[in-house]
Design a protein around this motif. Structure first.
Motif, mmCIF file in Angstrom:
data_model
loop_
_atom_site.group_PDB
_atom_site.id
_atom_site.type_symbol
_atom_site.label_atom_id
_atom_site.label_comp_id
_atom_site.label_asym_id
_atom_site.label_seq_id
_atom_site.Cartn_x
_atom_site.Cartn_y
_atom_site.Cartn_z
ATOM 1 N N ASP A 134 0.834 -1.215 0.000
ATOM 2 C CA ASP A 134 0.000 0.000 0.000
ATOM 3 C C ASP A 134 0.862 1.256 0.000
ATOM 4 O O ASP A 134 0.409 2.313 -0.433
ATOM 5 C CB ASP A 134 -0.985 -0.006 1.180
ATOM 6 C CG ASP A 134 -0.303 -0.140 2.526
ATOM 7 O OD1 ASP A 134 0.757 -0.796 2.579
ATOM 8 O OD2 ASP A 134 -0.807 0.425 3.513
ATOM 9 N N LYS A 135 2.103 1.140 0.460
ATOM 10 C CA LYS A 135 3.050 2.273 0.422
ATOM 11 C C LYS A 135 4.156 2.012 -0.595
ATOM 12 O O LYS A 135 5.255 2.551 -0.493
ATOM 13 C CB LYS A 135 3.647 2.514 1.809
ATOM 14 C CG LYS A 135 2.628 2.810 2.899
ATOM 15 C CD LYS A 135 1.916 4.131 2.659
ATOM 16 C CE LYS A 135 0.883 4.386 3.757
ATOM 17 N NZ LYS A 135 -0.003 5.524 3.429
ATOM 18 N N ARG A 136 3.858 1.149 -1.538
ATOM 19 C CA ARG A 136 4.795 0.799 -2.615
ATOM 20 C C ARG A 136 6.127 0.307 -2.047
ATOM 21 O O ARG A 136 7.204 0.541 -2.587
ATOM 22 C CB ARG A 136 5.019 1.985 -3.573
ATOM 23 C CG ARG A 136 3.740 2.582 -4.159
ATOM 24 C CD ARG A 136 2.824 1.533 -4.780
ATOM 25 N NE ARG A 136 1.656 2.133 -5.409
ATOM 26 C CZ ARG A 136 0.397 2.002 -4.945
ATOM 27 N NH1 ARG A 136 0.147 1.278 -3.852
ATOM 28 N NH2 ARG A 136 -0.610 2.564 -5.596
ATOM 29 N N CYS A 154 10.128 -1.437 -4.931
ATOM 30 C CA CYS A 154 10.395 -0.587 -3.760
ATOM 31 C C CYS A 154 10.537 0.873 -4.183
ATOM 32 O O CYS A 154 11.326 1.196 -5.071
ATOM 33 C CB CYS A 154 11.658 -1.052 -3.048
ATOM 34 S SG CYS A 154 12.096 -0.040 -1.633
ATOM 35 N N ALA A 155 9.771 1.747 -3.483
ATOM 36 C CA ALA A 155 9.754 3.187 -3.798
ATOM 37 C C ALA A 155 10.808 3.973 -3.029
ATOM 38 O O ALA A 155 10.764 5.204 -3.013
ATOM 39 C CB ALA A 155 8.365 3.755 -3.511
ATOM 40 N N GLY A 156 11.769 3.258 -2.398
ATOM 41 C CA GLY A 156 12.870 3.968 -1.744
ATOM 42 C C GLY A 156 12.529 4.458 -0.355
ATOM 43 O O GLY A 156 11.629 3.933 0.313
ATOM 44 N N GLN A 210 15.200 15.453 -7.578
ATOM 45 C CA GLN A 210 13.862 16.044 -7.657
ATOM 46 C C GLN A 210 13.247 16.265 -6.280
ATOM 47 O O GLN A 210 12.437 17.161 -6.103
ATOM 48 C CB GLN A 210 12.895 15.096 -8.380
ATOM 49 C CG GLN A 210 13.108 14.934 -9.845
ATOM 50 C CD GLN A 210 12.443 13.631 -10.327
ATOM 51 O OE1 GLN A 210 13.127 12.696 -10.711
ATOM 52 N NE2 GLN A 210 11.128 13.569 -10.291
ATOM 53 N N ARG A 211 13.565 15.393 -5.337
ATOM 54 C CA ARG A 211 12.965 15.483 -3.992
ATOM 55 C C ARG A 211 13.779 16.382 -3.071
ATOM 56 O O ARG A 211 13.467 16.516 -1.888
ATOM 57 C CB ARG A 211 12.887 14.091 -3.344
ATOM 58 C CG ARG A 211 12.230 13.033 -4.171
ATOM 59 C CD ARG A 211 10.722 13.080 -4.140
ATOM 60 N NE ARG A 211 10.190 11.988 -4.951
ATOM 61 C CZ ARG A 211 9.204 12.120 -5.828
ATOM 62 N NH1 ARG A 211 8.614 13.292 -5.999
ATOM 63 N NH2 ARG A 211 8.794 11.090 -6.526
ATOM 64 N N GLY A 212 14.883 16.935 -3.585
ATOM 65 C CA GLY A 212 15.739 17.758 -2.732
ATOM 66 C C GLY A 212 16.550 16.922 -1.757
ATOM 67 O O GLY A 212 16.848 17.360 -0.646
HETATM 68 C C1 1HE Z 1 5.208 6.410 -0.454
HETATM 69 C C2 1HE Z 1 6.380 6.391 -1.221
HETATM 70 C C3 1HE Z 1 7.577 6.761 -0.569
HETATM 71 C C4 1HE Z 1 4.752 5.789 -2.494
HETATM 72 N N1 1HE Z 1 7.505 7.122 0.730
HETATM 73 N N2 1HE Z 1 5.198 6.759 0.820
HETATM 74 N N3 1HE Z 1 11.336 7.782 -3.678
HETATM 75 C C5 1HE Z 1 10.630 8.415 -4.603
HETATM 76 O O1 1HE Z 1 10.805 9.566 -4.892
HETATM 77 C C6 1HE Z 1 9.510 7.623 -5.236
HETATM 78 C C7 1HE Z 1 8.177 8.092 -4.702
HETATM 79 N N4 1HE Z 1 7.065 7.286 -5.161
HETATM 80 C C8 1HE Z 1 6.579 7.361 -6.433
HETATM 81 O O2 1HE Z 1 7.113 8.012 -7.305
HETATM 82 C C9 1HE Z 1 5.342 6.566 -6.717
HETATM 83 O O3 1HE Z 1 4.643 6.380 -5.494
HETATM 84 C C10 1HE Z 1 5.582 5.181 -7.359
HETATM 85 C C11 1HE Z 1 6.083 5.371 -8.773
HETATM 86 C C12 1HE Z 1 6.557 4.355 -6.566
HETATM 87 C C13 1HE Z 1 4.237 4.406 -7.372
HETATM 88 O O4 1HE Z 1 3.256 5.213 -7.987
HETATM 89 P P1 1HE Z 1 1.710 4.845 -7.788
HETATM 90 O O5 1HE Z 1 0.920 5.792 -8.631
HETATM 91 O O6 1HE Z 1 1.516 3.382 -7.962
HETATM 92 O O7 1HE Z 1 1.399 5.098 -6.216
HETATM 93 P P2 1HE Z 1 1.157 6.463 -5.426
HETATM 94 O O8 1HE Z 1 -0.291 6.858 -5.543
HETATM 95 O O9 1HE Z 1 2.160 7.492 -5.757
HETATM 96 O O10 1HE Z 1 1.433 6.019 -3.923
HETATM 97 C C14 1HE Z 1 0.606 5.068 -3.280
HETATM 98 C C15 1HE Z 1 0.838 5.194 -1.792
HETATM 99 O O11 1HE Z 1 2.209 4.868 -1.499
HETATM 100 C C16 1HE Z 1 0.651 6.626 -1.290
HETATM 101 O O12 1HE Z 1 0.214 6.549 0.049
HETATM 102 P P3 1HE Z 1 -1.318 6.823 0.448
HETATM 103 O O13 1HE Z 1 -1.339 6.689 1.937
HETATM 104 O O14 1HE Z 1 -1.620 8.211 -0.067
HETATM 105 O O15 1HE Z 1 -2.116 5.758 -0.267
HETATM 106 C C17 1HE Z 1 2.054 7.179 -1.305
HETATM 107 O O16 1HE Z 1 2.253 8.241 -0.412
HETATM 108 C C18 1HE Z 1 2.831 5.961 -0.862
HETATM 109 N N5 1HE Z 1 4.220 6.037 -1.277
HETATM 110 N N6 1HE Z 1 6.083 6.006 -2.473
HETATM 111 C C19 1HE Z 1 6.344 7.106 1.389
HETATM 112 N N7 1HE Z 1 8.749 6.750 -1.183
HETATM 113 C C20 1HE Z 1 18.582 6.628 2.315
HETATM 114 S S1 1HE Z 1 18.259 7.904 1.268
HETATM 115 C C21 1HE Z 1 17.293 7.281 -0.009
HETATM 116 C C22 1HE Z 1 16.666 8.434 -0.742
HETATM 117 C C23 1HE Z 1 15.526 8.001 -1.580
HETATM 118 O O17 1HE Z 1 15.096 6.895 -1.610
HETATM 119 S S2 1HE Z 1 14.829 9.257 -2.506
HETATM 120 C C24 1HE Z 1 13.646 8.487 -3.497
HETATM 121 C C25 1HE Z 1 12.323 8.396 -2.819
#
Ligand code: 1HE
Length: 267
Positions: free
Chosen positions: A30-32, A68-70, A143-145
């Motif tokens: 649910d949180k990808r 995994c969305a990281g 992109q996320r800063g």
């Molecule tokens: C999350 C996260 C997350 C989804 N943290 N909650 N990572 C990113 O920048 C990727 C962020 N995520 C996305 O771009 C998209 O969510 C996905 C491409 C992975 C999936 O898209 P989608 O359309 O299937 O799902 P969604 O509607 O965006 O998200 C569904 C739910 O998952 C939603 O929660 P809800 O409670 O509103 O249903 C989102 O908030 C949640 N969700 N991704 C928290 N990442 C040690 S440093 C590492 C640094 C990084 O990893 S930066 C990269 C972060």
């Protein structure tokens, strides 16, 4: 010493079959499968126990349509962490991923959908990555800063090279399909990444565990050494592995011509 059964898991599950193949699932679809601090703690616990629990290979898979969305961005936002807090978050990520990469048990990641940011850091800590046609790789930190904190500067840079990693982080460039394979982001591109991951896990699990230990630990350590030290360490490891009792029957089978020969792929 803790056993697999003693693990207290909420965001992951771990099962072990009769052949010694463990299935580690990220189960926060649910949180990808975003990595919150508790999930990373679970990975540390799992990979602390796995090397001494009779596990011959691990298939790392995920529930839902994305691997995994990281980093859990919402947790990071709401926790409003101080620099030293996040430094410790990153140190926990490193602990988990180092235990995985250096633990000596083959880890095969079955990828699908998003393998992004920290999700790519997790995947790049596996020994084999299998992608399917839905799989895509990106580093959206810029992109996320944010900046990578789970080892991407080491492992992803190793896979794709410094310049490509910088491009991915600066521009959000996405790699998928054959292009991702050509770069080394995954070693296999198939219809069903899970089925292939189990096939590879079973193949690896048929090797003697000590050989797999060396393959899934020594090579990574040697990458961190000077060429001179790595050559020395290689000789020491080979001294132990290549004289192990488990290799005797295999060598005898080769000598008496009953062992399979290495042949080119058919077709
Ligand atoms: C999350 C996260 C997350 C989804 N943290 N909650 N990572 C990113 O920048 C990727 C962020 N995520 C996305 O771009 C998209 O969510 C996905 C491409 C992975 C999936 O898209 P989608 O359309 O299937 O799902 P969604 O509607 O965006 O998200 C569904 C739910 O998952 C939603 O929660 P809800 O409670 O509103 O249903 C989102 O908030 C949640 N969700 N991704 C928290 N990442 C040690 S440093 C590492 C640094 C990084 O990893 S930066 C990269 C972060």
């Amino acid at each position: 010493m803790k056993h697999l059964d003693d693990l207290n898991l909420t965001f992951t599950t771990l099962t072990l079959d009769d052949e010694g193949i463990a299935t580690l699932s990220l189960n926060r679809a649910d949180k990808r499968n975003a990595l919150n601090a508790d999930t990373v703690d679970e990975l540390i616990d799992i990979f602390t126990v796995v090397p001494r629990a009779g596990v011959r290979a691990v298939v790392l898979r995920a529930e839902g349509t994305h691997f995994c969305a990281g980093l859990d961005l919402v947790e990071h936002h709401t926790e409003d962490r101080r620099p030293e807090d996040f430094m410790h978050v990153c140190l926990r990520w490193h602990e988990a991923f180092n235990k995985m990469e250096y633990g000596g048990v083959p880890v095969i990641a079955a990828l699908k959908g998003a393998v992004v940011g920290g999700g790519l850091e997790l995947a790049s800590s596996a020994h084999i990555r299998v992608a399917d046609h839905s799989t895509y790789f990106a580093l959206p930190e810029g992109q996320r800063g944010l900046f990578t904190g789970g080892g991407a500067t080491i492992r992803v840079a190793d896979l794709v090279g410094k310049d490509r990693m910088i491009d991915m982080m600066l521009t959000g460039r996405v790699y998928q399909g054959e292009e991702a394979i050509a770069l080394g982001l995954a070693q296999y591109l198939v219809e069903d990444s899970e089925a292939k991951a189990y096939e590879l896990a079973r193949a690896a699990a048929s090797n003697p565990p000590l050989s797999n230990f060396a393959i899934c630990s020594a090579i990574s350590h040697m990458q961190n050494m000077s060429a001179m030290d790595a050559a020395y360490a290689e000789a020491v490891v080979a001294g132990i592995v290549n004289t192990q009792p488990a290799s005797r029957a295999r060598l005898a089978a080769f000598a008496d011509k009953s062992a399979a020969r290495v042949r080119p792929n058919e077709g």
